[in-house]
Design a protein around this motif. Structure first.
Motif, PDB file in Angstrom:
ATOM      1  N   VAL A  58       0.803  -1.232   0.000  1.00 22.21           N
ATOM      2  CA  VAL A  58       0.000   0.000   0.000  1.00 22.21           C
ATOM      3  C   VAL A  58       0.831   1.275   0.000  1.00 22.21           C
ATOM      4  O   VAL A  58       0.269   2.374   0.111  1.00 22.21           O
ATOM      5  N   GLY A  59       2.137   1.179  -0.109  1.00 22.70           N
ATOM      6  CA  GLY A  59       2.961   2.388  -0.137  1.00 22.70           C
ATOM      7  C   GLY A  59       2.918   3.130   1.187  1.00 22.70           C
ATOM      8  O   GLY A  59       3.039   2.538   2.250  1.00 22.70           O
ATOM      9  N   PHE A  60       2.718   4.440   1.119  1.00 24.35           N
ATOM     10  CA  PHE A  60       2.709   5.271   2.324  1.00 24.35           C
ATOM     11  C   PHE A  60       1.394   5.191   3.098  1.00 24.35           C
ATOM     12  O   PHE A  60       1.270   5.792   4.155  1.00 24.35           O
ATOM     13  N   ASP A  61       0.416   4.483   2.605  1.00 26.04           N
ATOM     14  CA  ASP A  61      -0.899   4.444   3.240  1.00 26.04           C
ATOM     15  C   ASP A  61      -1.042   3.328   4.263  1.00 26.04           C
ATOM     16  O   ASP A  61      -2.161   2.979   4.644  1.00 26.04           O
ATOM     17  N   GLY A  62       0.048   2.753   4.695  1.00 28.21           N
ATOM     18  CA  GLY A  62      -0.006   1.655   5.658  1.00 28.21           C
ATOM     19  C   GLY A  62      -0.299   2.135   7.066  1.00 28.21           C
ATOM     20  O   GLY A  62      -0.401   3.330   7.345  1.00 28.21           O
ATOM     21  N   GLY A  63      -0.444   1.188   7.968  1.00 31.50           N
ATOM     22  CA  GLY A  63      -0.712   1.497   9.368  1.00 31.50           C
ATOM     23  C   GLY A  63       0.514   2.067  10.067  1.00 31.50           C
ATOM     24  O   GLY A  63       1.581   2.186   9.491  1.00 31.50           O
ATOM     25  N   TYR A  64       0.325   2.407  11.321  1.00 30.25           N
ATOM     26  CA  TYR A  64       1.420   3.007  12.088  1.00 30.25           C
ATOM     27  C   TYR A  64       2.347   1.946  12.654  1.00 30.25           C
ATOM     28  O   TYR A  64       1.908   0.919  13.161  1.00 30.25           O
ATOM     29  N   TYR A  65       3.631   2.219  12.567  1.00 30.61           N
ATOM     30  CA  TYR A  65       4.651   1.428  13.237  1.00 30.61           C
ATOM     31  C   TYR A  65       5.323   2.369  14.220  1.00 30.61           C
ATOM     32  O   TYR A  65       5.987   3.318  13.820  1.00 30.61           O
TER      33      TYR A  65
END
Length: 148
Positions: A58-65
């Motif tokens: 998903v590129g930059f649209d992923g969840g928070y790490y």
């Protein structure tokens, strides 16, 4: 009169030096493990693998790490405190090749080999120095242990 070492082409010595850590590692684990069975097990490798998989999908649209549930100060990235660069370095080619446990190992080999080629191209070493670097790379246990 040329010495024995001067008769060997420089490109051949560089090829041996660049390939030596990978060959040593494959010889060491070749009879004990199957590389296709690799799975990340340490917390850092699991987290890195998962962040790359997220960027791959998903590129930059992923969840928070995050660390301690504190999001990164940069609002454009959801990746760990060191930012998206590591995930991008592996995630962009993974969009072309796909992403699996083994892909991580193959990318490490490609990136490390490329960096060694750049090193030998930019640093004018003589033939003895190239062999010393090859010996060092082949026997430095930290490199061999953490290479994959």
């Amino acid at each position: 009169m040329l010495t024995y070492l001067e008769r060997i082409p420089r490109w051949l010595l560089i090829t041996v030096a660049v390939a030596s850590p990978t060959l040593v590692l494959l010889l060491l684990i070749g009879f004990q493990a199957n590389i296709s069975n690799f799975q990340p097990t340490w917390n850092d490798s699991v987290m890195n693998y998962h962040q790359i998989a997220t960027f791959h999908k998903v590129g930059f649209d992923g969840g928070y790490y995050t660390y301690a549930e504190i999001p990164a100060p940069a609002s454009f990235t959801h990746f760990f405190s060191y930012g998206p660069w590591f995930s991008m370095l592996y995630g962009l080619p993974a969009r072309i090749t796909g992403w699996s446990y083994v892909t991580f190992l193959i990318f490490n080999i490609i990136f490390f080999t490329a960096s060694l080629l750049i090193f030998f191209t930019l640093v004018p070493l003589d033939r003895v120095q190239i062999l010393v670097v090859a010996l060092f790379l082949s026997t430095f246990w930290c490199l061999i242990f953490f290479y994959f």
